[in-house]
Design a protein around this motif. Sequence first.
Motif, PDB file in Angstrom:
ATOM      1  N   ALA A  14     -25.004  45.364  35.240  1.00  0.00           N
ATOM      2  CA  ALA A  14     -25.537  45.247  33.881  1.00  0.00           C
ATOM      3  C   ALA A  14     -24.403  45.200  32.859  1.00  0.00           C
ATOM      4  O   ALA A  14     -24.423  44.388  31.922  1.00  0.00           O
ATOM      5  CB  ALA A  14     -26.475  46.404  33.584  1.00  0.00           C
ATOM      6  N   ALA A  23     -27.856  38.654  28.295  1.00  0.00           N
ATOM      7  CA  ALA A  23     -28.759  39.789  28.113  1.00  0.00           C
ATOM      8  C   ALA A  23     -29.008  40.481  29.451  1.00  0.00           C
ATOM      9  O   ALA A  23     -29.189  39.825  30.471  1.00  0.00           O
ATOM     10  CB  ALA A  23     -30.082  39.326  27.525  1.00  0.00           C
ATOM     11  N   ALA A  24     -29.004  41.803  29.421  1.00  0.00           N
ATOM     12  CA  ALA A  24     -29.304  42.591  30.621  1.00  0.00           C
ATOM     13  C   ALA A  24     -30.409  43.577  30.291  1.00  0.00           C
ATOM     14  O   ALA A  24     -30.395  44.217  29.246  1.00  0.00           O
ATOM     15  CB  ALA A  24     -28.061  43.326  31.106  1.00  0.00           C
ATOM     16  N   ARG A  25     -31.338  43.686  31.192  1.00  0.00           N
ATOM     17  CA  ARG A  25     -32.472  44.603  31.026  1.00  0.00           C
ATOM     18  C   ARG A  25     -32.635  45.380  32.329  1.00  0.00           C
ATOM     19  O   ARG A  25     -32.727  44.792  33.404  1.00  0.00           O
ATOM     20  CB  ARG A  25     -33.727  43.799  30.725  1.00  0.00           C
ATOM     21  CG  ARG A  25     -34.957  44.631  30.490  1.00  0.00           C
ATOM     22  CD  ARG A  25     -36.161  43.762  30.148  1.00  0.00           C
ATOM     23  NE  ARG A  25     -35.909  43.038  28.913  1.00  0.00           N
ATOM     24  CZ  ARG A  25     -36.243  41.762  28.710  1.00  0.00           C
ATOM     25  NH1 ARG A  25     -36.826  41.062  29.664  1.00  0.00           N
ATOM     26  NH2 ARG A  25     -35.999  41.189  27.569  1.00  0.00           N
ATOM     27  N   ILE A  26     -32.696  46.694  32.234  1.00  0.00           N
ATOM     28  CA  ILE A  26     -32.894  47.549  33.407  1.00  0.00           C
ATOM     29  C   ILE A  26     -34.265  48.203  33.304  1.00  0.00           C
ATOM     30  O   ILE A  26     -34.585  48.834  32.300  1.00  0.00           O
ATOM     31  CB  ILE A  26     -31.812  48.632  33.500  1.00  0.00           C
ATOM     32  CG1 ILE A  26     -30.442  47.996  33.732  1.00  0.00           C
ATOM     33  CG2 ILE A  26     -32.135  49.616  34.617  1.00  0.00           C
ATOM     34  CD1 ILE A  26     -29.302  48.984  33.760  1.00  0.00           C
ATOM     35  N   TYR A  27     -35.059  48.031  34.340  1.00  0.00           N
ATOM     36  CA  TYR A  27     -36.377  48.663  34.422  1.00  0.00           C
ATOM     37  C   TYR A  27     -36.211  49.976  35.188  1.00  0.00           C
ATOM     38  O   TYR A  27     -36.005  49.970  36.397  1.00  0.00           O
ATOM     39  CB  TYR A  27     -37.360  47.739  35.128  1.00  0.00           C
ATOM     40  CG  TYR A  27     -37.668  46.502  34.333  1.00  0.00           C
ATOM     41  CD1 TYR A  27     -38.735  46.478  33.435  1.00  0.00           C
ATOM     42  CD2 TYR A  27     -36.882  45.361  34.449  1.00  0.00           C
ATOM     43  CE1 TYR A  27     -39.003  45.353  32.687  1.00  0.00           C
ATOM     44  CE2 TYR A  27     -37.148  44.225  33.699  1.00  0.00           C
ATOM     45  CZ  TYR A  27     -38.212  44.229  32.822  1.00  0.00           C
ATOM     46  OH  TYR A  27     -38.474  43.112  32.073  1.00  0.00           O
ATOM     47  N   GLN A  47     -26.758  51.454  26.936  1.00  0.00           N
ATOM     48  CA  GLN A  47     -27.505  51.006  25.761  1.00  0.00           C
ATOM     49  C   GLN A  47     -26.557  50.631  24.627  1.00  0.00           C
ATOM     50  O   GLN A  47     -26.746  49.623  23.960  1.00  0.00           O
ATOM     51  CB  GLN A  47     -28.479  52.078  25.295  1.00  0.00           C
ATOM     52  CG  GLN A  47     -29.691  52.201  26.189  1.00  0.00           C
ATOM     53  CD  GLN A  47     -30.641  53.273  25.723  1.00  0.00           C
ATOM     54  OE1 GLN A  47     -30.250  54.421  25.551  1.00  0.00           O
ATOM     55  NE2 GLN A  47     -31.887  52.902  25.513  1.00  0.00           N
ATOM     56  N   VAL A  51     -27.153  46.874  26.862  1.00  0.00           N
ATOM     57  CA  VAL A  51     -28.129  46.773  27.945  1.00  0.00           C
ATOM     58  C   VAL A  51     -29.455  47.345  27.453  1.00  0.00           C
ATOM     59  O   VAL A  51     -29.501  48.436  26.891  1.00  0.00           O
ATOM     60  CB  VAL A  51     -27.653  47.573  29.189  1.00  0.00           C
ATOM     61  CG1 VAL A  51     -28.707  47.538  30.286  1.00  0.00           C
ATOM     62  CG2 VAL A  51     -26.326  47.022  29.702  1.00  0.00           C
ATOM     63  N   GLU A  52     -30.516  46.602  27.647  1.00  0.00           N
ATOM     64  CA  GLU A  52     -31.848  47.078  27.272  1.00  0.00           C
ATOM     65  C   GLU A  52     -32.411  47.914  28.412  1.00  0.00           C
ATOM     66  O   GLU A  52     -32.434  47.481  29.557  1.00  0.00           O
ATOM     67  CB  GLU A  52     -32.786  45.905  26.982  1.00  0.00           C
ATOM     68  CG  GLU A  52     -34.161  46.342  26.561  1.00  0.00           C
ATOM     69  CD  GLU A  52     -35.103  45.182  26.345  1.00  0.00           C
ATOM     70  OE1 GLU A  52     -36.312  45.444  26.175  1.00  0.00           O
ATOM     71  OE2 GLU A  52     -34.672  44.010  26.355  1.00  0.00           O
ATOM     72  N   ILE A  53     -32.855  49.120  28.084  1.00  0.00           N
ATOM     73  CA  ILE A  53     -33.435  50.010  29.074  1.00  0.00           C
ATOM     74  C   ILE A  53     -34.948  50.006  28.858  1.00  0.00           C
ATOM     75  O   ILE A  53     -35.423  50.342  27.772  1.00  0.00           O
ATOM     76  CB  ILE A  53     -32.888  51.445  28.943  1.00  0.00           C
ATOM     77  CG1 ILE A  53     -31.364  51.448  28.950  1.00  0.00           C
ATOM     78  CG2 ILE A  53     -33.473  52.344  30.020  1.00  0.00           C
ATOM     79  CD1 ILE A  53     -30.731  50.958  30.221  1.00  0.00           C
ATOM     80  N   VAL A  54     -35.697  49.644  29.894  1.00  0.00           N
ATOM     81  CA  VAL A  54     -37.147  49.561  29.794  1.00  0.00           C
ATOM     82  C   VAL A  54     -37.767  50.732  30.559  1.00  0.00           C
ATOM     83  O   VAL A  54     -37.533  50.895  31.750  1.00  0.00           O
ATOM     84  CB  VAL A  54     -37.672  48.233  30.364  1.00  0.00           C
ATOM     85  CG1 VAL A  54     -39.189  48.165  30.289  1.00  0.00           C
ATOM     86  CG2 VAL A  54     -37.027  47.057  29.647  1.00  0.00           C
ATOM     87  N   ASP A  56     -41.298  52.154  31.556  1.00  0.00           N
ATOM     88  CA  ASP A  56     -42.714  51.804  31.583  1.00  0.00           C
ATOM     89  C   ASP A  56     -43.322  52.086  32.914  1.00  0.00           C
ATOM     90  O   ASP A  56     -42.798  51.882  33.923  1.00  0.00           O
ATOM     91  CB  ASP A  56     -42.896  50.332  31.248  1.00  0.00           C
ATOM     92  CG  ASP A  56     -44.175  50.070  30.486  1.00  0.00           C
ATOM     93  OD1 ASP A  56     -44.844  51.016  30.085  1.00  0.00           O
ATOM     94  OD2 ASP A  56     -44.465  48.883  30.305  1.00  0.00           O
TER      95      ASP A  56
END
Length: 56
Positions: A14, A23-27, A47, A51-54, A56
């Motif tokens: 990431a 763009a990087a997104r971590i679920y 962050q 890096v976007e931290i999701v 959910d």
Amino acid sequence: MIGVDGRCCVARTAMDVVKRGLAARIYLDSVAAKNDNFYLKELPAMQEAGVEIVVD
């Protein structure tokens, strides 16, 4: 991103992705770690790097 080792493989990948201008997104629900405490401590730095931290 999803992965088996959040602290090593996922985190490093990431960070490399955002360094390259992508763009990087971590679920979080899709990442595991041998030691969650170490992995979770690295989330704020990821962050800050973009890096976007999701959750959910």
